[in-house]
Design a protein around this motif. Structure first.
Motif, mmCIF file in Angstrom:
data_model
loop_
_atom_site.group_PDB
_atom_site.id
_atom_site.type_symbol
_atom_site.label_atom_id
_atom_site.label_comp_id
_atom_site.label_asym_id
_atom_site.label_seq_id
_atom_site.Cartn_x
_atom_site.Cartn_y
_atom_site.Cartn_z
ATOM 1 N N GLU A 45 11.649 -11.507 10.004
ATOM 2 C CA GLU A 45 10.936 -11.180 8.773
ATOM 3 C C GLU A 45 11.425 -9.826 8.269
ATOM 4 N N VAL A 46 11.936 -9.789 7.049
ATOM 5 C CA VAL A 46 12.289 -8.527 6.407
ATOM 6 C C VAL A 46 11.288 -8.309 5.271
ATOM 7 N N ILE A 47 10.453 -7.305 5.417
ATOM 8 C CA ILE A 47 9.382 -7.045 4.454
ATOM 9 C C ILE A 47 9.689 -5.752 3.706
ATOM 10 N N ASN A 48 9.790 -5.863 2.386
ATOM 11 C CA ASN A 48 10.073 -4.707 1.550
ATOM 12 C C ASN A 48 8.764 -3.980 1.257
ATOM 13 N N PHE A 49 8.598 -2.795 1.842
ATOM 14 C CA PHE A 49 7.377 -2.020 1.650
ATOM 15 C C PHE A 49 7.687 -0.705 0.954
ATOM 16 N N SER A 50 8.668 -0.750 0.055
ATOM 17 C CA SER A 50 9.063 0.446 -0.673
ATOM 18 C C SER A 50 8.166 0.661 -1.884
ATOM 19 N N LEU A 51 8.189 1.882 -2.395
ATOM 20 C CA LEU A 51 7.418 2.243 -3.582
ATOM 21 C C LEU A 51 8.250 3.178 -4.451
ATOM 22 N N PRO A 52 8.247 2.970 -5.784
ATOM 23 C CA PRO A 52 8.967 3.903 -6.644
ATOM 24 C C PRO A 52 8.487 5.332 -6.419
ATOM 25 N N GLY A 53 9.435 6.246 -6.272
ATOM 26 C CA GLY A 53 9.086 7.644 -6.083
ATOM 27 C C GLY A 53 8.692 8.020 -4.671
ATOM 28 N N ALA A 54 8.787 7.086 -3.741
ATOM 29 C CA ALA A 54 8.384 7.372 -2.361
ATOM 30 C C ALA A 54 9.231 8.495 -1.771
ATOM 31 N N THR A 55 8.600 9.304 -0.938
ATOM 32 C CA THR A 55 9.275 10.368 -0.205
ATOM 33 C C THR A 55 9.063 10.146 1.286
ATOM 34 N N THR A 56 9.777 10.903 2.095
ATOM 35 C CA THR A 56 9.607 10.745 3.544
ATOM 36 C C THR A 56 8.178 11.068 3.967
ATOM 37 N N TRP A 57 7.520 11.975 3.253
ATOM 38 C CA TRP A 57 6.142 12.318 3.609
ATOM 39 C C TRP A 57 5.195 11.166 3.294
ATOM 40 N N SER A 58 5.338 10.562 2.105
ATOM 41 C CA SER A 58 4.474 9.431 1.756
ATOM 42 C C SER A 58 4.769 8.236 2.660
ATOM 43 N N GLU A 59 6.033 8.081 3.037
ATOM 44 C CA GLU A 59 6.390 6.977 3.928
ATOM 45 C C GLU A 59 5.791 7.180 5.317
ATOM 46 N N TYR A 60 5.827 8.404 5.804
ATOM 47 C CA TYR A 60 5.209 8.688 7.101
ATOM 48 C C TYR A 60 3.728 8.297 7.087
ATOM 49 N N ASN A 61 3.042 8.650 6.014
ATOM 50 C CA ASN A 61 1.614 8.348 5.938
ATOM 51 C C ASN A 61 1.334 6.856 5.848
ATOM 52 N N VAL A 62 2.155 6.125 5.102
ATOM 53 C CA VAL A 62 1.907 4.693 4.986
ATOM 54 C C VAL A 62 2.227 3.977 6.300
ATOM 55 N N ILE A 63 3.240 4.466 7.022
ATOM 56 C CA ILE A 63 3.544 3.864 8.328
ATOM 57 C C ILE A 63 2.417 4.143 9.318
ATOM 58 N N LYS A 64 1.987 5.379 9.350
ATOM 59 C CA LYS A 64 0.944 5.769 10.306
ATOM 60 C C LYS A 64 -0.378 5.066 10.025
ATOM 61 N N ASN A 65 -0.763 4.992 8.754
ATOM 62 C CA ASN A 65 -2.094 4.501 8.400
ATOM 63 C C ASN A 65 -2.152 3.013 8.084
ATOM 64 N N LYS A 66 -0.990 2.383 7.848
ATOM 65 C CA LYS A 66 -0.999 0.960 7.497
ATOM 66 C C LYS A 66 -0.049 0.128 8.340
ATOM 67 N N LEU A 67 1.235 0.437 8.249
ATOM 68 C CA LEU A 67 2.233 -0.472 8.802
ATOM 69 C C LEU A 67 2.184 -0.586 10.310
ATOM 70 N N SER A 68 1.807 0.482 10.992
ATOM 71 C CA SER A 68 1.793 0.432 12.455
ATOM 72 C C SER A 68 0.821 -0.615 12.977
#
Length: 202
Positions: A45-68
């Motif tokens: 499964e390849v799931i695209n969880f990108s967002l326009p304007g995303a930064t490494t900081w916003s990505e860290y938060n979405v991984i920690k709080n959602k994707l994990s």
């Protein structure tokens, strides 16, 4: 997550969203097609969880709080261009935090420093040249990101420098100062697969 499933999340900004291309022309979609052809005996499964304007900081938060909580096996970070306002040290620290989170939660993390028109040795089209001059600061910052790989490799599964993956490609790749067209996205996917293929014995 179903049994015998390998779940990949692709994160990044608008270049991973596929801005300017159709939904079935993003690099994560092309990666899914390659995985379906090349990998047998396991559902990928390849799931695209990108967002326009995303930064490494916003990505860290979405991984920690959602994707994990969605049991990822691999997270691919396709980053760099959106870090314009972020100090290099902070960007590298954010990547390190994501990789450490992966070590703690049991998923692999690959950091990819992305290309833009002026990072390689291609002969640019007139359109690519006209749109690229504002990106000159990225040349220096992206080199500093790659220089940081030595430290990141201590905690991350892999790091990859994609800044020159389009060298010697004759066809147009970019439609503006950083977003790739469908053909470029296909090449990105092929290069991503070459990075992750050893995980599957390929």
């Amino acid at each position: 997550k179903p049994d015998n499933t390998f779940r990949i999340f692709a994160l990044g900004g608008s270049t991973t969203v596929g801005m300017g291309t159709e939904d079935d022309e993003t690099w994560p979609v092309y990666l899914q097609k390659i995985m379906n052809e090349k990998i047998t005996g396991k559902k990928i499964e390849v799931i695209n969880f990108s967002l326009p304007g995303a930064t490494t900081w916003s990505e860290y938060n979405v991984i920690k709080n959602k994707l994990s909580s969605f049991d990822p096996d691999l997270i691919i970070m396709y980053d760099g261009w959106n870090e314009r306002e972020t100090p290099v040290e902070k960007t590298i620290q954010n990547w390190e935090s994501i990789c450490q989170l992966g070590n703690d939660e049991g998923f692999d993390t690959i950091i990819v420093v992305q290309p833009i028109p002026i990072t390689g040795n291609r002969v640019l089209t007139e359109q690519e040249i006209a749109n690229s001059l504002e990106n000159l600061p990225y040349l220096q910052k992206s080199q500093q990101y790659v220089d940081g790989f030595k430290e990141l490799d201590k905690v991350c599964t892999k790091t990859a420098d994609f800044r020159r993956i389009f060298d010697f490609v004759q066809e147009p790749i970019f439609w503006d100062n950083g977003h790739t067209m469908s053909f470029g996205n296909k090449l990105i996917a092929e290069n991503v697969f070459s990075v992750i293929a050893p995980n599957f014995g390929k």
